[in-house]
Design an enzyme around this catalytic site. Sequence first.
Site, PDB file in Angstrom:
ATOM      1  N   LYS A  37      -5.898   7.565   6.461  1.00 48.04           N
ATOM      2  CA  LYS A  37      -5.915   8.487   5.325  1.00 48.04           C
ATOM      3  C   LYS A  37      -7.298   9.111   5.104  1.00 48.04           C
ATOM      4  CE  LYS A  37      -2.085   6.507   2.635  1.00 48.04           C
ATOM      5  NZ  LYS A  37      -1.736   5.896   1.334  1.00 48.04           N
ATOM      6  N   TYR A  81       6.070  12.347   1.097  1.00 48.17           N
ATOM      7  CA  TYR A  81       6.162  11.425  -0.040  1.00 48.17           C
ATOM      8  C   TYR A  81       7.255  11.898  -1.018  1.00 48.17           C
ATOM      9  CZ  TYR A  81       1.883   8.791   1.190  1.00 48.17           C
ATOM     10  OH  TYR A  81       0.950   7.975   1.796  1.00 48.17           O
ATOM     11  N   PHE A  85       1.295   9.919 -10.795  1.00 50.63           N
ATOM     12  CA  PHE A  85       0.114  10.021  -9.924  1.00 50.63           C
ATOM     13  C   PHE A  85       0.298  11.018  -8.775  1.00 50.63           C
ATOM     14  CE2 PHE A  85       2.674   6.381  -8.484  1.00 50.63           C
ATOM     15  CZ  PHE A  85       2.870   6.705  -7.143  1.00 50.63           C
ATOM     16  N   ARG A 136       2.965  -3.401   8.801  1.00 46.33           N
ATOM     17  CA  ARG A 136       2.942  -3.445   7.326  1.00 46.33           C
ATOM     18  C   ARG A 136       2.101  -4.629   6.848  1.00 46.33           C
ATOM     19  NH1 ARG A 136       4.744   0.553   3.657  1.00 46.33           N
ATOM     20  NH2 ARG A 136       5.683  -0.895   2.197  1.00 46.33           N
ATOM     21  N   THR A 192       0.395  -2.191  -1.140  1.00 49.89           N
ATOM     22  CA  THR A 192      -0.077  -0.860  -1.570  1.00 49.89           C
ATOM     23  C   THR A 192      -1.383  -0.908  -2.368  1.00 49.89           C
ATOM     24  OG1 THR A 192       2.262  -0.257  -1.699  1.00 49.89           O
ATOM     25  CG2 THR A 192       0.683   1.260  -2.728  1.00 49.89           C
ATOM     26  N   ARG A 236      -6.138  -2.936   4.283  1.00 51.56           N
ATOM     27  CA  ARG A 236      -6.392  -2.463   2.911  1.00 51.56           C
ATOM     28  C   ARG A 236      -7.273  -3.454   2.152  1.00 51.56           C
ATOM     29  NH1 ARG A 236      -0.220  -0.288   1.630  1.00 51.56           N
ATOM     30  NH2 ARG A 236      -0.558   1.888   2.243  1.00 51.56           N
ATOM     31  N   ASN A 265      -6.105   3.990  -0.245  1.00 54.67           N
ATOM     32  CA  ASN A 265      -5.920   2.671   0.368  1.00 54.67           C
ATOM     33  C   ASN A 265      -5.952   2.722   1.901  1.00 54.67           C
ATOM     34  OD1 ASN A 265      -3.507   3.966   0.572  1.00 54.67           O
ATOM     35  ND2 ASN A 265      -2.291   2.471  -0.546  1.00 54.67           N
ATOM     36  N   HIS A 278      -1.598   4.495   5.820  1.00 57.16           N
ATOM     37  CA  HIS A 278      -0.166   4.469   5.549  1.00 57.16           C
ATOM     38  C   HIS A 278       0.485   3.753   6.719  1.00 57.16           C
ATOM     39  CE1 HIS A 278       4.007   5.738   5.024  1.00 57.16           C
ATOM     40  NE2 HIS A 278       3.993   5.923   6.333  1.00 57.16           N
ATOM     41  N   GLU A 333       9.648   9.449   9.909  1.00 58.50           N
ATOM     42  CA  GLU A 333       8.245   9.877   9.817  1.00 58.50           C
ATOM     43  C   GLU A 333       7.691  10.312  11.169  1.00 58.50           C
ATOM     44  OE1 GLU A 333       7.054   6.968   6.037  1.00 58.50           O
ATOM     45  OE2 GLU A 333       6.249   6.521   8.021  1.00 58.50           O
TER      46      GLU A 333
HETATM   47  N1  UDP Z   1       0.303   5.360  -4.672  1.00 60.22           N
HETATM   48  C1  UDP Z   1      -0.538   5.498  -5.764  1.00 60.22           C
HETATM   49  N2  UDP Z   1      -0.280   4.765  -6.904  1.00 60.22           N
HETATM   50  C2  UDP Z   1       0.765   3.925  -6.990  1.00 60.22           C
HETATM   51  C3  UDP Z   1       1.630   3.785  -5.881  1.00 60.22           C
HETATM   52  C4  UDP Z   1       1.374   4.513  -4.745  1.00 60.22           C
HETATM   53  O1  UDP Z   1      -1.486   6.267  -5.718  1.00 60.22           O
HETATM   54  O2  UDP Z   1       0.954   3.282  -8.036  1.00 60.22           O
HETATM   55  C5  UDP Z   1       0.011   6.116  -3.426  1.00 60.22           C
HETATM   56  C6  UDP Z   1      -0.721   5.226  -2.407  1.00 60.22           C
HETATM   57  O3  UDP Z   1      -1.634   6.034  -1.664  1.00 60.22           O
HETATM   58  C7  UDP Z   1       0.436   4.756  -1.555  1.00 60.22           C
HETATM   59  C8  UDP Z   1       1.293   6.008  -1.478  1.00 60.22           C
HETATM   60  O4  UDP Z   1       1.204   6.555  -2.812  1.00 60.22           O
HETATM   61  O5  UDP Z   1      -0.001   4.283  -0.288  1.00 60.22           O
HETATM   62  C9  UDP Z   1       2.742   5.780  -1.100  1.00 60.22           C
HETATM   63  O6  UDP Z   1       3.335   4.884  -2.003  1.00 60.22           O
HETATM   64  P1  UDP Z   1       4.352   3.761  -1.495  1.00 60.22           P
HETATM   65  O7  UDP Z   1       4.951   3.157  -2.717  1.00 60.22           O
HETATM   66  O8  UDP Z   1       5.260   4.312  -0.459  1.00 60.22           O
HETATM   67  O9  UDP Z   1       3.349   2.646  -0.877  1.00 60.22           O
HETATM   68  P2  UDP Z   1       2.987   2.271   0.657  1.00 60.22           P
HETATM   69  O10 UDP Z   1       4.267   2.317   1.442  1.00 60.22           O
HETATM   70  O11 UDP Z   1       1.946   3.263   1.144  1.00 60.22           O
HETATM   71  O12 UDP Z   1       2.417   0.878   0.550  1.00 60.22           O
HETATM   72 MG    MG Z   2       5.785   3.746   1.497  1.00 59.61          MG
END
Ligand code: UDP
Ligand code: MG
Length: 154
Positions: free
Chosen positions: A9, A49, A57, A85, A91, A102, A112, A115, A126
């Site tokens: 990212k 997304y 957010f 993962r 996250t 992370r 973070n 992805h 994706e």
């Molecule tokens: N995100 C954020 N605030 C939150 C949750 C998610 O800014 O409370 C952002 C963060 O960059 C995250 C991305 O949105 O990686 C995608 O969210 P997702 O829930 O899919 O989490 P991930 O799969 O990336 O762990």
């Molecule tokens: Mg996700």
Amino acid sequence: MQRTLVIIKPDAVQRGLIGRIISRLEEKGLKLVAAKLVKFSDDIVKKFYSHLTDKPFFQDLKRFMTSTPVLLTVWEGPEAVKVVRKLCGVTNSREAEPSSIRGSFSMSSMCNVVHSSGSPEEAEREISMFFSREEIIQWERKLEDLMLAEDERE
Ligand code: UDP
Ligand code: MG
């Protein structure tokens, strides 16, 4: 063999962490099969997304993800989605295991550093968003039989 998408990212690109993040995935034994540097547009972020467009957010996330190019990478390995993962961590980086990517490099739940695809179905969707069939490179790893049992190489 399963494939998963990892995006390095904007925060990680700006901080010069690309090499260290790629090293973690290589060291674990995942195999890199595609990579490209891309500058996300607003539309790509909305599509990528789409599950988050209603979140408070989202505007900040869109600004963040379009601020700097990202490195798109595809990795192959047995149960690659689950393994990657776990390697990335949860996250919110403050909650992520300190030894995860992370957990090692971030204090944020938005910025973070990486992805990674959440499920095999998500990975397929994706990867096909960003890579054509020809861009996924099938190559032979010379150490394969030292790294995986025969039934893990399928
Ligand atoms: N995100 C954020 N605030 C939150 C949750 C998610 O800014 O409370 C952002 C963060 O960059 C995250 C991305 O949105 O990686 C995608 O969210 P997702 O829930 O899919 O989490 P991930 O799969 O990336 O762990
Ligand atoms: Mg996700």
